[in-house]
Scaffold this motif. Structure first.
Motif, PDB file in Angstrom:
ATOM      1  N   LYS A 210       1.029  -1.004 -12.000  1.00 37.70           N
ATOM      2  CA  LYS A 210       0.674  -0.316 -10.517  1.00 37.70           C
ATOM      3  C   LYS A 210       0.054  -0.837  -9.646  1.00 37.70           C
ATOM      4  O   LYS A 210      -0.122  -1.612  -8.915  1.00 37.70           O
ATOM      5  CB  LYS A 210       1.567   0.545 -10.401  1.00 37.70           C
ATOM      6  N   ARG A 217      -2.971  -8.564  -4.881  1.00 36.77           N
ATOM      7  CA  ARG A 217      -2.993  -9.111  -4.112  1.00 36.77           C
ATOM      8  C   ARG A 217      -4.662  -8.596  -3.268  1.00 36.77           C
ATOM      9  O   ARG A 217      -4.734  -9.489  -2.480  1.00 36.77           O
ATOM     10  CB  ARG A 217      -1.289  -8.266  -3.317  1.00 36.77           C
ATOM     11  N   TYR A 320      -0.635  -1.611   9.970  1.00 33.61           N
ATOM     12  CA  TYR A 320      -1.916  -2.247   9.692  1.00 33.61           C
ATOM     13  C   TYR A 320      -1.125  -3.742   9.442  1.00 33.61           C
ATOM     14  O   TYR A 320      -1.522  -4.911   8.997  1.00 33.61           O
ATOM     15  CB  TYR A 320      -1.919  -1.216   8.351  1.00 33.61           C
TER      16      TYR A 320
HETATM   17  N1  SAJ Z   1      -2.681  -9.041   3.865  1.00 36.96           N
HETATM   18  C1  SAJ Z   1      -2.671  -9.919   4.607  1.00 36.96           C
HETATM   19  N2  SAJ Z   1      -3.130 -11.514   4.334  1.00 36.96           N
HETATM   20  C2  SAJ Z   1      -1.570 -11.806   3.078  1.00 36.96           C
HETATM   21  C3  SAJ Z   1      -1.117 -10.658   3.056  1.00 36.96           C
HETATM   22  C4  SAJ Z   1      -1.117  -9.021   3.427  1.00 36.96           C
HETATM   23  O1  SAJ Z   1      -3.581  -9.958   5.422  1.00 36.96           O
HETATM   24  O2  SAJ Z   1      -1.568 -12.608   2.834  1.00 36.96           O
HETATM   25  C5  SAJ Z   1      -2.494  -7.704   4.607  1.00 36.96           C
HETATM   26  C6  SAJ Z   1      -1.688  -7.051   5.621  1.00 36.96           C
HETATM   27  O3  SAJ Z   1      -1.722  -7.601   7.098  1.00 36.96           O
HETATM   28  C7  SAJ Z   1      -1.853  -5.706   5.421  1.00 36.96           C
HETATM   29  C8  SAJ Z   1      -2.154  -5.641   3.507  1.00 36.96           C
HETATM   30  O4  SAJ Z   1      -3.021  -7.132   3.587  1.00 36.96           O
HETATM   31  O5  SAJ Z   1      -2.789  -5.168   6.342  1.00 36.96           O
HETATM   32  C9  SAJ Z   1      -1.365  -5.285   2.599  1.00 36.96           C
HETATM   33  O6  SAJ Z   1      -0.051  -5.647   3.543  1.00 36.96           O
HETATM   34  P1  SAJ Z   1       0.975  -6.326   2.139  1.00 36.96           P
HETATM   35  O7  SAJ Z   1       1.927  -5.839   2.519  1.00 36.96           O
HETATM   36  O8  SAJ Z   1       0.380  -6.973   0.938  1.00 36.96           O
HETATM   37  O9  SAJ Z   1       0.460  -5.076   0.796  1.00 36.96           O
HETATM   38  P2  SAJ Z   1       1.808  -2.945   1.385  1.00 36.96           P
HETATM   39  O10 SAJ Z   1       0.390  -2.262   1.257  1.00 36.96           O
HETATM   40  O11 SAJ Z   1       2.611  -3.063   2.208  1.00 36.96           O
HETATM   41  O12 SAJ Z   1       2.360  -3.084   0.088  1.00 36.96           O
HETATM   42  C10 SAJ Z   1       2.205  -3.441  -0.611  1.00 36.96           C
HETATM   43  C11 SAJ Z   1       2.932  -3.486  -2.221  1.00 36.96           C
HETATM   44  N3  SAJ Z   1       2.684  -4.434  -3.070  1.00 36.96           N
HETATM   45  C12 SAJ Z   1       2.408  -5.720  -3.878  1.00 36.96           C
HETATM   46  O13 SAJ Z   1       3.093  -6.475  -3.128  1.00 36.96           O
HETATM   47  C13 SAJ Z   1       1.531  -5.655  -5.053  1.00 36.96           C
HETATM   48  C14 SAJ Z   1       4.060  -3.139  -2.242  1.00 36.96           C
HETATM   49  O14 SAJ Z   1       4.987  -4.020  -3.682  1.00 36.96           O
HETATM   50  C15 SAJ Z   1       4.357  -1.498  -2.316  1.00 36.96           C
HETATM   51  O15 SAJ Z   1       4.984  -0.870  -3.317  1.00 36.96           O
HETATM   52  C16 SAJ Z   1       3.050  -1.097  -2.000  1.00 36.96           C
HETATM   53  O16 SAJ Z   1       1.670  -2.193  -1.644  1.00 36.96           O
HETATM   54  C17 SAJ Z   1       2.814   0.156  -2.452  1.00 36.96           C
HETATM   55  O17 SAJ Z   1       3.288   1.593  -1.985  1.00 36.96           O
HETATM   56  O18 SAJ Z   1       2.003   0.072  -3.224  1.00 36.96           O
END
Ligand code: SAJ
Length: 424
Positions: A210, A217, A320
């Motif tokens: 996890k 990412r 966010y």
């Molecule tokens: N973001 C960027 N650029 C990108 C992708 C995301 O700047 O290309 C930013 C988003 O705007 C946001 C942050 O990253 O501020 C996180 O967003 P996200 O959509 O990547 O992820 P979360 O935090 O909403 O959810 C993540 C997910 N993990 C992965 O995709 C590996 C989700 O599957 C997990 O269950 C969750 O974390 C968790 O609970 O840990």
């Protein structure tokens, strides 16, 4: 035979998990320290926004399969879904897990399964098991000395906020048992609703899987963010650059942005870094790059404002990420706060339809107004897009002409026409 499950912690993960088990015929008691949360679940209501969750909760409560309480009941299975924040030194704070364990321990008779779902640092599941046995020395983790056994496993949640009710069903799951029996019994439970593959391993590998997913990412977003700064210095359009590079069959650069928010990706890498500080320079650097992005955006806004008379700055989006109401660790909130604090005389408009009121932390500024999109775009001469909510991506580009535009998500400026008009 599982007849009763207690889910400890009715937050973003615990409540959906409780609801989906209950709608699949399992009797579930959700436990939370917050009386208001308990009351709202017992009314069939949901205390936060998550698509389709309300239907599941109200259906399960109406069926009589889901109820909530502030007291931990006796049960066959305990699912622990409580927060694991980090301390000031970035080490994990396990106090919520320990508190859940203190409430579970007196209810154990032997034979129960305790599943830790909270995102946890390596070793936390074994710690939970040992902590329970320290509280209940009449029990054991592996049946030694003929003492009744309890089964302890880790099954990390991996669902994406905004898609939780879909991904709970469709995502693969990883289950790490302190013993094989613990992993196998957990699998039987998750098979009740999970249509993805369920992979069994040991507890520490499950914890790491996890953490590694979110760290992966984070590092990849940091790469995109670092490139965006290099591109700016070189006068290269980052969005065009990424789109061209991504035509390579083995390249997939993520999107740069104003920083990484939420309660997962900005937190989880620290658990790995804390476990091996001397071996994790890349992950630490990624965290620093992503945490530094709000400062760059504030600097860009400051420079843009210097170039207009009677500036009115519209910040679009506070959550966010797109199309949710979650402001936790939002870089957008951080950016507006930092800019507002140092520019008390500038007229600021906030556009965020997912919230009713401006958060307290932003109220320090005398000239901040919460405004509808159209009005803010009409009034402002500096427009800063912080979140790619659908209503912003649909904005007509003609309404931006003549304004200073800072598009931190690349939703407007990917248009070559706009770029060549040199709006910025
Ligand atoms: N973001 C960027 N650029 C990108 C992708 C995301 O700047 O290309 C930013 C988003 O705007 C946001 C942050 O990253 O501020 C996180 O967003 P996200 O959509 O990547 O992820 P979360 O935090 O909403 O959810 C993540 C997910 N993990 C992965 O995709 C590996 C989700 O599957 C997990 O269950 C969750 O974390 C968790 O609970 O840990």
């Amino acid at each position: 035979m599982i007849s009763k499950v207690a889910v400890i912690g009715l937050g973003y993960i615990g409540l959906p998990t409780a609801a989906i088990l209950a709608t699949n015929g399992i009797r579930v008691v959700g436990v939370d320290v917050n009386q208001e949360t308990v009351d709202s679940v017992n009314r069939g209501e949901v205390p936060f926004v998550e698509p389709d969750l309300r239907v599941h909760v109200s259906g399960a409560v109406a069926q009589g399969n889901l109820s909530a309480s502030t007291e931990t009941p006796a049960a066959d299975v305990f699912i622990v879904a409580v927060p694991t924040p980090f301390n000031d030194d970035k080490s994990a704070d396990l106090s919520y897990i320990e508190s859940a364990a203190r409430n579970i321990a007196p209810k154990l008779a032997g034979g129960e399964l305790i599943i830790l779902e909270s995102t946890s640092p390596p070793g936390a599941t074994i710690h939970l098991g040992e902590y329970l046995i320290a509280l209940r020395p009449d029990l054991s983790l592996n049946g030694e000395s003929g003492r009744p056994q309890i089964l302890v496993a880790h099954c990390p949640e991996r669902v994406l906020p905004g898609r939780v009710m879909i991904e709970l069903v469709t995502n693969d799951r990883i289950i790490g048992g302190i013993t094989r029996e613990a992993a196998e019994k957990s699998k039987v439970l998750y098979e009740v609703f999970c249509k993805g593959e369920i992979h069994l391993t040991d507890a520490t590998t499950a914890e790491m899987s996890k953490l590694v997913e979110n760290s992966y990412r984070d590092v990849n977003i940091a790469f995109a963010n670092e490139l965006s700064m290099v591109s700016k210095r070189l006068g290269v359009d980052i969005w065009e650059l990424i789109s061209l590079a991504n035509h390579h069959p083995r390249v997939n650069i993520l999107s740069p942005g104003p920083g990484v928010g939420g309660h997962c990706i900005a937190v989880d890498p620290w658990f790995v870094i804390d476990a091996a500080p001397d071996l994790t320079n890349l992950m630490r650097a990624a965290r620093q790059v992503n945490d530094g992005m709000p400062f760059h955006v504030v600097e860009e806004v400051t420079q843009a404002v210097l170039r207009v008379d009677n500036p009115i700055v519209a910040f679009l989006g506070l959550s966010y990420k797109a199309n949710i109401d979650d402001l936790r660790q939002s870089p957008a909130v951080d950016i507006v706060k930092r800019y507002a604090q140092n520019n008390l005389s500038v007229d600021i408009r906030l556009v965020e339809k997912h919230i009713d009121n401006i958060p307290q932390v932003l109220r320090v500024h005398p000239n901040i107004r919460h405004q509808e999109l159209d009005g803010a775009l009409a009034d402002a001469n500096v427009v800063v897009l912080l979140v790619d909510h659908s209503e912003f991506t649909e904005v007509s580009l003609s309404s931006l002409v003549g304004k200073k535009v800072i598009d931190t998500r690349g939703v407007w400026l990917t248009s070559r026409e706009l770029r060549f008009e040199r709006v910025i």
